[in-house]
Design a protein around this motif. Structure first.
Motif, PDB file in Angstrom:
ATOM      1  N   GLU A  34       0.845  -1.189   0.000  1.00 29.25           N
ATOM      2  CA  GLU A  34       0.000   0.000   0.000  1.00 29.25           C
ATOM      3  C   GLU A  34       0.886   1.247   0.000  1.00 29.25           C
ATOM      4  N   PRO A  35       0.588   2.213  -0.875  1.00 29.87           N
ATOM      5  CA  PRO A  35       1.412   3.435  -0.885  1.00 29.87           C
ATOM      6  C   PRO A  35       1.190   4.236   0.391  1.00 29.87           C
ATOM      7  N   PRO A  36       2.162   5.032   0.784  1.00 30.90           N
ATOM      8  CA  PRO A  36       2.009   5.830   2.002  1.00 30.90           C
ATOM      9  C   PRO A  36       1.011   6.960   1.793  1.00 30.90           C
ATOM     10  N   ALA A  37       0.393   7.390   2.867  1.00 31.33           N
ATOM     11  CA  ALA A  37      -0.500   8.557   2.824  1.00 31.33           C
ATOM     12  C   ALA A  37       0.341   9.800   3.066  1.00 31.33           C
ATOM     13  N   VAL A  38       0.428  10.654   2.075  1.00 33.87           N
ATOM     14  CA  VAL A  38       1.234  11.867   2.194  1.00 33.87           C
ATOM     15  C   VAL A  38       0.401  13.072   1.777  1.00 33.87           C
ATOM     16  N   ARG A  39       0.625  14.154   2.439  1.00 32.55           N
ATOM     17  CA  ARG A  39      -0.111  15.376   2.147  1.00 32.55           C
ATOM     18  C   ARG A  39       0.361  15.978   0.821  1.00 32.55           C
ATOM     19  N   GLY A  40      -0.580  16.317  -0.024  1.00 36.76           N
ATOM     20  CA  GLY A  40      -0.255  17.004  -1.260  1.00 36.76           C
ATOM     21  C   GLY A  40       0.050  16.095  -2.431  1.00 36.76           C
ATOM     22  N   ILE A  43      -2.535   8.927  -4.024  1.00 37.76           N
ATOM     23  CA  ILE A  43      -1.975   7.590  -4.227  1.00 37.76           C
ATOM     24  C   ILE A  43      -1.822   7.274  -5.712  1.00 37.76           C
ATOM     25  N   HIS A  44      -2.703   7.824  -6.556  1.00 38.14           N
ATOM     26  CA  HIS A  44      -2.581   7.567  -7.988  1.00 38.14           C
ATOM     27  C   HIS A  44      -1.361   8.284  -8.572  1.00 38.14           C
ATOM     28  N   GLU A  45      -1.058   9.467  -8.042  1.00 38.01           N
ATOM     29  CA  GLU A  45       0.152  10.169  -8.482  1.00 38.01           C
ATOM     30  C   GLU A  45       1.402   9.415  -8.048  1.00 38.01           C
ATOM     31  N   ILE A  46       1.371   8.911  -6.823  1.00 30.25           N
ATOM     32  CA  ILE A  46       2.525   8.132  -6.356  1.00 30.25           C
ATOM     33  C   ILE A  46       2.718   6.914  -7.246  1.00 30.25           C
ATOM     34  N   ALA A  47       1.634   6.221  -7.551  1.00 25.95           N
ATOM     35  CA  ALA A  47       1.718   5.029  -8.406  1.00 25.95           C
ATOM     36  C   ALA A  47       2.278   5.382  -9.778  1.00 25.95           C
ATOM     37  N   PHE A  48       1.878   6.519 -10.312  1.00 25.80           N
ATOM     38  CA  PHE A  48       2.367   6.943 -11.624  1.00 25.80           C
ATOM     39  C   PHE A  48       3.862   7.233 -11.587  1.00 25.80           C
ATOM     40  N   HIS A  49       4.294   7.996 -10.594  1.00 19.39           N
ATOM     41  CA  HIS A  49       5.700   8.414 -10.543  1.00 19.39           C
ATOM     42  C   HIS A  49       6.641   7.285 -10.133  1.00 19.39           C
ATOM     43  N   THR A  50       6.106   6.216  -9.559  1.00 15.45           N
ATOM     44  CA  THR A  50       6.960   5.105  -9.130  1.00 15.45           C
ATOM     45  C   THR A  50       6.839   3.884 -10.042  1.00 15.45           C
ATOM     46  N   ALA A  51       6.122   4.022 -11.144  1.00 10.69           N
ATOM     47  CA  ALA A  51       5.871   2.860 -12.017  1.00 10.69           C
ATOM     48  C   ALA A  51       7.164   2.218 -12.512  1.00 10.69           C
ATOM     49  N   VAL A  52       8.122   3.026 -12.947  1.00 13.16           N
ATOM     50  CA  VAL A  52       9.373   2.478 -13.498  1.00 13.16           C
ATOM     51  C   VAL A  52      10.207   1.809 -12.407  1.00 13.16           C
ATOM     52  N   PRO A  53      10.537   2.494 -11.311  1.00 12.28           N
ATOM     53  CA  PRO A  53      11.348   1.810 -10.292  1.00 12.28           C
ATOM     54  C   PRO A  53      10.600   0.685  -9.586  1.00 12.28           C
ATOM     55  N   ARG A 184       6.657  19.610  -5.984  1.00  8.47           N
ATOM     56  CA  ARG A 184       5.775  18.852  -5.097  1.00  8.47           C
ATOM     57  C   ARG A 184       6.370  17.495  -4.733  1.00  8.47           C
ATOM     58  N   ILE A 185       7.072  16.873  -5.693  1.00 14.39           N
ATOM     59  CA  ILE A 185       7.596  15.524  -5.464  1.00 14.39           C
ATOM     60  C   ILE A 185       8.782  15.529  -4.508  1.00 14.39           C
ATOM     61  N   GLU A 186       9.707  16.449  -4.704  1.00 12.51           N
ATOM     62  CA  GLU A 186      10.947  16.408  -3.920  1.00 12.51           C
ATOM     63  C   GLU A 186      10.725  16.538  -2.418  1.00 12.51           C
ATOM     64  N   PRO A 187       9.885  17.483  -1.952  1.00 10.54           N
ATOM     65  CA  PRO A 187       9.669  17.553  -0.491  1.00 10.54           C
ATOM     66  C   PRO A 187       9.039  16.286   0.077  1.00 10.54           C
ATOM     67  N   VAL A 188       8.163  15.645  -0.684  1.00 10.44           N
ATOM     68  CA  VAL A 188       7.558  14.394  -0.228  1.00 10.44           C
ATOM     69  C   VAL A 188       8.630  13.317  -0.071  1.00 10.44           C
ATOM     70  N   LEU A 189       9.514  13.213  -1.065  1.00 12.89           N
ATOM     71  CA  LEU A 189      10.583  12.220  -0.985  1.00 12.89           C
ATOM     72  C   LEU A 189      11.476  12.461   0.226  1.00 12.89           C
ATOM     73  N   ARG A 190      11.774  13.714   0.498  1.00 13.03           N
ATOM     74  CA  ARG A 190      12.629  14.018   1.642  1.00 13.03           C
ATOM     75  C   ARG A 190      11.923  13.666   2.953  1.00 13.03           C
ATOM     76  N   THR A 191      10.640  13.952   3.024  1.00 19.24           N
ATOM     77  CA  THR A 191       9.877  13.624   4.231  1.00 19.24           C
ATOM     78  C   THR A 191       9.854  12.123   4.475  1.00 19.24           C
ATOM     79  N   ILE A 192       9.708  11.356   3.418  1.00 20.59           N
ATOM     80  CA  ILE A 192       9.594   9.905   3.544  1.00 20.59           C
ATOM     81  C   ILE A 192      10.938   9.252   3.840  1.00 20.59           C
ATOM     82  N   PHE A 193      11.980   9.669   3.119  1.00 15.55           N
ATOM     83  CA  PHE A 193      13.247   8.934   3.192  1.00 15.55           C
ATOM     84  C   PHE A 193      14.245   9.490   4.205  1.00 15.55           C
ATOM     85  N   GLU A 194      14.242  10.779   4.471  1.00 11.71           N
ATOM     86  CA  GLU A 194      15.302  11.327   5.314  1.00 11.71           C
ATOM     87  C   GLU A 194      15.352  10.729   6.719  1.00 11.71           C
TER      88      GLU A 194
END
Length: 235
Positions: A34-40, A43-53, A184-194
């Protein structure tokens, strides 16, 4: 079916767990997550941007996907990778950070890491004998007209333009991202991974990854500990 030689942290490592949730698939079990719940970011955007990796799973490639040569069985590849890994001592990448590489985002060493560079170059050289020659279609997909002279030479010598001095270790966490979406994507990635990037990343194994059918997802086939003489098969 193709194989790849990569680095990925162990299945229970916090970084592996966070990456599996973000990408939507566990590279060890193959289970969808299940994709994480993130503000902004929906889940469909997350699925789209992560399709390749998501297809390739969370990893840092050391030897890019290749077909086995017809005279090289998988059993020999496993034996040689087990032996090879045992000749290397584990090491740490002091710090990994979220960074943009071209138009996609990856986790990259914040400063160059000579040990991972050396490991990748050694693997490319040692295991090239297992690689079947590239087909004309595979060469064309590498966009040879857009390569530098060194990259073009690498493509024909090693089957991949981005090896040796052209190699840059990275662990992809998105596919291509449009410039308009990057803020929009970069701050989410930093919040999740940092939160799981505070400590050095220990490189203590080499993973053999396998493609499930032609064009299917990759998963970890086996982990080969560095400095040891045995591998743990992934069920």
């Amino acid at each position: 079916m193709r194989y790849a030689i990569c680095f990925t942290p162990p299945a229970g490592d916090p970084l592996s767990l966070v990456a599996a949730n973000w990408l939507g698939r566990n590279v060890f079990s193959g289970d969808m997550m299940e994709p994480p719940a993130v503000r902004g970011l929906g889940i469909h955007e997350i699925a789209f941007h992560t399709a390749v990796p998501r297809r390739y799973g969370f990893h840092g490639v050391l030897k890019a996907p290749f077909h086995l040569s017809h005279d090289m069985p998988e059993s020999q590849l496993l034996r040689d990778l087990m032996r090879f890994s045992g000749t290397f001592v584990s090491f740490q990448i002091p710090r990994i950070e979220v960074a943009r590489l071209g138009n996609f985002y990856s986790l990259l060493p914040s400063t160059p890491c000579e040990q991972i560079q050396y490991l990748a170059s050694a693997i490319v050289q040692e295991f090239d004998r297992f690689r079947a020659p590239l087909s004309e279609a595979e060469i064309e997909r590498s966009d040879p007209d857009g390569l530098s002279a060194t990259q073009f030479s690498n493509l024909h010598r090693w089957g991949n333009p981005y090896v040796m001095e052209e190699f840059r270790f990275h662990m992809p966490v998105t596919g291509p991202v449009n410039a308009i979406d990057m803020p929009r994507i970069e701050p989410v990635l930093r919040t999740i991974f940092e939160p799981v990037l505070c400590e050095p990343v220990t490189v203590s194994n080499v993973a053999l990854m396998i493609e499930e059918g032609t064009g299917g997802p990759f998963r970890v086939h086996s982990l080969h500990p560095m400095g040891k003489v045995s591998a743990r098969k992934i069920a």
